[in-house]
Design a protein around this motif. Structure first.
Motif, short mmCIF file in Angstrom:
data_model
loop_
_atom_site.label_atom_id
_atom_site.label_comp_id
_atom_site.label_asym_id
_atom_site.label_seq_id
_atom_site.Cartn_x
_atom_site.Cartn_y
_atom_site.Cartn_z
N ILE A 30 -56.81 -48.72 44.36
CA ILE A 30 -56.90 -48.39 42.93
C ILE A 30 -58.34 -48.50 42.45
N PHE A 37 -63.79 -41.92 40.75
CA PHE A 37 -63.56 -40.95 39.67
C PHE A 37 -64.60 -41.10 38.58
N PRO A 49 -64.13 -30.79 31.61
CA PRO A 49 -62.94 -31.42 32.19
C PRO A 49 -61.87 -30.39 32.47
N LYS A 50 -60.92 -30.79 33.32
CA LYS A 50 -59.79 -29.92 33.62
C LYS A 50 -58.53 -30.66 33.17
N ASN A 51 -57.73 -29.94 32.40
CA ASN A 51 -56.51 -30.58 31.89
C ASN A 51 -55.42 -30.56 32.96
N ILE A 52 -54.91 -31.72 33.29
CA ILE A 52 -53.75 -31.77 34.19
C ILE A 52 -52.68 -32.60 33.50
N GLU A 53 -51.55 -31.98 33.19
CA GLU A 53 -50.53 -32.65 32.38
C GLU A 53 -49.79 -33.72 33.16
N GLY A 54 -49.66 -33.51 34.46
CA GLY A 54 -48.90 -34.46 35.26
C GLY A 54 -48.42 -33.78 36.50
N ASN A 55 -47.73 -34.55 37.32
CA ASN A 55 -47.28 -34.00 38.59
C ASN A 55 -46.03 -34.76 39.00
N LEU A 56 -44.91 -34.06 39.00
CA LEU A 56 -43.63 -34.73 39.22
C LEU A 56 -43.54 -35.34 40.61
N LEU A 58 -45.92 -36.50 42.48
CA LEU A 58 -46.68 -37.75 42.51
C LEU A 58 -45.91 -38.86 41.82
N GLU A 59 -45.31 -38.54 40.65
CA GLU A 59 -44.60 -39.58 39.91
C GLU A 59 -43.46 -40.14 40.76
N TRP A 62 -44.96 -42.31 43.59
CA TRP A 62 -45.45 -43.65 43.26
C TRP A 62 -44.43 -44.48 42.48
N THR A 63 -43.24 -43.94 42.34
CA THR A 63 -42.13 -44.80 41.93
C THR A 63 -41.38 -45.28 43.18
N PRO A 66 -43.63 -47.83 45.85
CA PRO A 66 -43.64 -49.23 45.41
C PRO A 66 -42.25 -49.86 45.43
#
Lengths: 216, 99, 205, 550
Positions: A30, A37, A49-56, A58-59, A62-63, A66
């Motif tokens: 981390i 970054f 900058p580049k807008n990235i709303e999210g990425n399912l 990845l979510e 990383w759920t 862990p």
């Protein structure tokens, strides 16, 4: 000073190192990523900058990852704890009494001491009782601890594998001299213990037996 | 903004309805007192609590007008009651097993 | 500093007020919930002693008080209907009746407690300390829980007195009655809690 | 976000000049119902209490630099760590973010004129002050202040001769102050959102506050009644928890932690909200995984209410309880992990400006991660048995509470400072303060992990000589930390009085508070805005005005 001297120590240390190792890897991950970054995408190097709303994906990753790691930690912790609760039937039963701010120990035949003498490689069960406020029986070298209450019968057990003298501390805040409430476990060779026990029993006028005496 | 209808339609509840609810509540009180005389072992407290819950349901819905309120209010009170239930049941994880 | 006295927060939101009141009631509910947890745990640990101790409470007074509170809850609820129908005087008299019921409840409570104290059963008394642990806990909880409930009765009455004043001055009226609604909500909560206290303390047989 | 409030170039009298009542001077503040003024009242009172508790912490550390008596006796030491805990928990961290920044910014961020119950808002500040004063006064009464630790464990809290009742009463009152704030926020979020401000257009700070507010409402009453029971037990001898009267001290611990564990989330969730606000602004891009962050706040609030007994693994609970609570403890770490990954991802391909608020956020992520990871170690049952009640735990919760929430508060102060006071602090000094604070902070608390694992119990006035090197390192860290804090606060106070005038939107933020002037006008907006875009939409923005201010 930092010794591992009971049947539980190695396991506790191993579980701790397992979690600490994993944590360290992720923490470094981390931190390095974050610092990278911050440098790579600084205003100077990356003015737009580049807008990235999210990425399912990845979510979910990383759920899930862990979660699996956490479950392994939970499992190892639980397994180690179960051993601490499985008191062998042949354990020597010693009553521990805590009061502000000292410990006393009573052997099955009624002998009382202020240091806990135990034979090496023998299971020992301690029954904890407080005469006043709450305390906690803590032997860092054995990795064991249990709170001591006035009207609740807590107990724990250990088997020490190394002859030596280990600190007993009070770990539940109990007032003025809480930090002075130290005693010690003296782990002895079996023959030394027998000799010592015969002597103190003789002084007290009782049989040197470790089997609980029925009260008349 | 789903819940922005500040002056909602007014519900006027009849006196008669209140009297009916009141009579039911009195009846349940009578039941709970008479049932408590019968020895049903552990079921006594369960029955007492069930009757008390039925009574509260009446009070909540009629006296406290919950039935005329928005769904949000009903969700709220469920959250509060579930929270309390969780507190009780998790505490009993400790007490109802060998310590 | 120019201190213009603004008409800060102009719009009225009855819905919001009631929502706030409900949230407040939840905190009261959980406050008593904490006591119910204590009660449940100790009753579980000392079932026999709770049974024995409960025999000493007067079920008749308990039942009487239950009926009184239920009735007062009804009159409180009716006062809203009366006001909605524009019948201010009738609404006010219903509130007065509610307050009178509350007073009766407290008088009963007073006699009940004094009888117990007369018999030497009160926290720290010699009589009580001699008893088994479960009974000490039972009576400890009895005093704390009914005591806290009685405190809520007093608060409820105070709120109703304020509402009466507001009705007199016209602040609370046929079109603006959320204060009365909230006062009644509070009063119903007091009733709700008693609905549980009554069987848990008086009806353990 | 459109609908900028009023003409941009004309500065109107702000809430600092215009009062909600007819009074002038101090009374116009003490009787104000303006959420922004109340926020500032909270800010100053909270910071006062914080400074006092920092001094106590400093004294505790100084005492521990050597074994045996250094500067005070054991009784004094016990009272100091108790007060340090009570003040930091009940008067600083719990009210810190919701009452100060929540009060000030929640209404503005959802496009409202105020909170829904402004008078209750003021009343809760008075409860806060009353609680604080009772705690302070209790130190001056004969018998001395409480020496029970902030946890007030029975039976010690029933037996000790110190003034426990005032301390309990203070905590009780502060609890109700917190409840009223929570109640106000939930209702405000439900009722006062501006047109177009749907749930998923709310800034994440508001989400955090909303989740927190529920915990405040539903968990706080438990501690209220528990502390009240201890008061009754001490005062009237009613048998409740004291084992001498048949009570169960473990039941007290259950009730205490039913609140006090969720309280940890009351402290941390709003700080997580702040971090979610600050990162997009300084990375100039939208937040990564908005919905996941929003829902993880609710998830933390929910799961956080289910794990309290992991504070009691050595208390002798049933094995079933041990099993379930350890399991749930790991479950609650997942939403926190999700947040951390999303924050770091938000920096990816951003255009990052290293301003002071962002630097504090970096420290937050690092330190909160350490706090979280050590929490994993404490969650494992067998390891917990060894670590419970050692300085490892002390280090762990300071990493979460101070390294996390504390740094979150510092980040918020530096982020919203220009909006609140209309002026800017010196950024260079703020950067230095950040560096010193971060170094001092880690030097202070990291050694505690090591000595905790080596068996140093907590709440110890005296210790075995073998622990001294770690204590010395820790104490030196405390000096560095305090130096950093002094620089930080001096810089902010100087900025407040003499700083450069700040523009309406110095960082180029996209949330609603940056569309108002700095400081905002009394009712925040000339016309209530209509919201069409998400809270972190930077597509319309030019290079932020912060450039010129440097």
């Amino acid at each position: 000073m930092f010794r591992s001297a009971s049947n539980f120590s190695d396991n506790v240390d191993a579980v701790f190192l397992y979690i600490a190792g994993l944590s360290l890897i992720v923490l470094i991950g981390i931190t390095v990523t974050m610092v990278y970054f911050v440098i790579r995408y600084s205003r100077k190097r990356n003015p737009v900058p580049k807008n990235i709303e999210g990425n399912l994906t990845l979510e979910i990753l990383w759920t899930a990852i862990p979660f699996l790691l956490f479950m392994s930690m939970f499992y190892f912790g639980w397994v180690g704890y179960k051993d601490m609760r499985a008191i062998p039937a042949d354990a020597i039963d010693i009553r521990v009494t805590a009061r502000m701010w000292q410990w006393s120990f009573e052997y099955p035949n009624g002998v009382k001491t202020d240091t806990l003498y135990v034979p090496v490689s023998k299971a020992v069960k301690v029954d904890l009782k407080s005469m006043d406020v709450s305390h906690a029986f803590y032997v860092p070298a054995f990795r064991i601890k249990k709170d001591v209450y006035a009207n609740k019968n807590n107990n724990l057990w250990f088997r020490s594998d190394k002859v030596g003298r280990y600190d007993i501390a009070c770990a539940e805040y109990c007032g003025l001299n809480h930090s002075k409430m130290y005693s010690a476990v003296q782990v002895m060779e079996q023959k030394d213990f027998d000799a010592w026990f015969a002597e103190v029993s003789k002084k007290a006028g009782v049989q040197p037996t470790l089997v609980l005496q029925l009260k008349k | 903004m789903s819940d922005h209808h500040s002056q909602e339609n007014v519900h006027v509840v009849d006196y008669g309805k209140y009297i009916f609810v009141w009579l039911s509540l009195l009846a349940f009180t009578g039941i709970t007192v008479s049932v408590s005389g019968i020895n049903l072992g552990n079921w006594t407290v369960v029955i007492a609590l069930v009757i008390a819950s039925v009574k509260s349901w009446y009070v909540l819905n009629y006296f406290m007008h919950l039935r005329h309120e928005d769904i949000v209010f009903k969700i709220f009170i469920s959250v509060a009651l579930i929270t309390l239930a969780i507190f009780v049941s998790l505490t009993f994880l400790d007490y109802s097993f060998v310590r | 500093m120019s201190s213009t006295a603004h008409t800060h927060v102009a719009h009225r939101d009855d819905y919001g007020s009631r929502m706030g009141m409900w949230l407040f009631l939840f905190t009261e509910l959980i406050l008593f919930g904490g006591l119910f947890i204590v009660y449940a745990v100790y009753r579980y640990m000392h079932q026999q002693e709770f049974h024995l101790a409960a025999q000493e409470l007067n079920t008749t007074i308990g039942m009487l008080n239950t009926i009184i509170l239920l009735t007062s809850s009804m009159t409180a609820a009716m006062s809203i209907t009366a006001l909605q129908k524009g019948n201010v005087r009738f609404s006010m008299s219903l509130i007065v009746v509610t307050i009178l019921f509350a007073g009766t409840f407290m008088v009963n409570k007073f006699f009940e407690w004094s009888a117990k104290i007369h018999h030497g059963i009160y926290p720290g008394s010699k009589e009580l300390v001699m008893r088994p642990e479960g009974e000490i806990l039972y009576f400890g909880l009895y005093y704390v829980m009914t005591g806290l409930h009685a405190l809520h009765v007093i608060v409820g009455v105070t709120i109703f007195v304020f509402v009466l004043v507001f009705m007199k001055t016209g602040t609370v009226n046929q079109t603006a009655y959320v204060k009365l609604e909230n006062a009644a909500l509070y009063w119903h909560l007091v009733d709700l809690i008693w609905i549980f206290l009554f069987p848990l303390f008086y009806l353990i047989h | 976000m459109v609908n900028v409030a009023g003409p941009a170039d004309k500065i109107e009298p702000s809430f600092l000049e215009v009062s909600t009542n007819k009074y002038k001077g101090i009374l116009s503040w003490l009787l104000t119902v303006d959420h922004k003024r109340i926020g500032i009242l909270y800010l100053f009172s909270m910071m006062t209490f914080f400074s006092v508790a920092v001094v106590f912490g400093f004294l505790i550390r100084l005492e521990l630099i050597a074994p045996g008596r250094t500067i005070m006796g054991p009784q004094m030491y016990n009272q100091l760590f108790t007060l340090h805990g009570i003040i930091m928990i009940f008067l600083f961290i719990i009210p810190g973010l919701p009452a100060v920044f929540g009060n000030f910014f929640l209404p503005i961020m959802i496009g409202a004129k105020d909170v829904i119950f402004p008078r209750i808002n003021l009343f809760s500040w008075y409860l806060f002050i009353t609680g604080g004063l009772i705690a302070v006064i209790s130190t001056m009464l004969p018998g001395g202040s409480a020496d029970t630790g902030w946890t007030f464990y029975v039976p010690y809290s029933v037996r000790t001769t110190t003034n426990v009742i005032p301390a309990l009463a203070a905590a009780f009152i502060l609890g109700f102050s917190s409840i009223l704030t929570g109640l106000n926020f939930v209702t405000t979020v439900h009722r006062m959102r501006a047109p177009g401000m749907t749930w998923f257009k709310m800034p994440l700070f508001v989400w955090g506050l909303y989740a927190t507010a529920w915990v405040q409402i539903l968990a706080t009453p438990i501690i209220g009644i528990t502390l009240a029971l201890v008061i009754v037990e001490r005062f009237l001898g009613v048998g409740i928890f004291d084992p001498a009267l048949g009570g169960d001290p473990v039941l007290y611990q259950h009730l205490f932690w039913i609140y006090s564990h969720p309280a940890v989330y009351i402290m941390i969730i709003p700080a997580m909200g702040i971090v979610s606000e600050i990162i997009p602004v300084f990375a100039r891009r939208t937040i990564f995984g908005y919905r996941f962050i929003a829902f993880s706040s609710l998830a933390i609030a929910l799961f956080g209410s289910l794990v309290w007994a992991h504070h009691m693994f050595t208390a002798g609970m049933s094995d079933t309880a041990q099993f379930v609570f350890s399991f749930l403890t790991y479950a609650v770490s997942i939403p926190s992990a999700i947040k951390i990954f999303n924050w770091v991802s938000t920096m990816y391909k951003g255009s990052i400006q290293l301003d002071p608020p962002f630097l504090y956020v970096l420290s937050f992520i690092f330190q909160f991660s350490i706090g979280g990871f050590t929490g994993l170690m404490l969650g494992a049952l067998s390891v917990n048995i060894h670590l419970q009640d050692t300085s490892f735990v002390v280090a762990h919760f300071h990493y979460v509470m101070f390294g996390g929430t504390g740094f979150g508060i510092f980040a918020a102060m530096h982020y919203w400072f220009p909006k609140m006071f209309g002026r800017m602090y010196n950024k260079k000094v703020a950067t230095w303060a950040w560096a010193i604070t971060t170094i001092g902070y880690n030097a202070l608390y990291f050694p505690m992990f090591i000595m905790g694992y080596l068996g140093m119990p907590r709440r110890y006035y005296d210790y075995l000589p073998e622990f001294q090197p770690y204590h010395v390192a820790s104490t030196i860290g405390s000096w560095i930390l305090i130096l950093g804090l002094i620089i930080m606060f001096t810089n902010l106070i100087v900025g407040m009085r003499r700083g450069k005038k700040a523009p309406a939107n110095p960082w180029g933020g996209a949330t609603l508070e940056w569309t108002t002037q700095s400081p905002p006008i009394l009712e925040n907006f000339h016309t209530i805005p209509t919201i069409e875009k998400g809270p972190y939409d930077y597509s319309q923005f030019e290079i932020p005005a912060a450039k010129e201010a440097q």
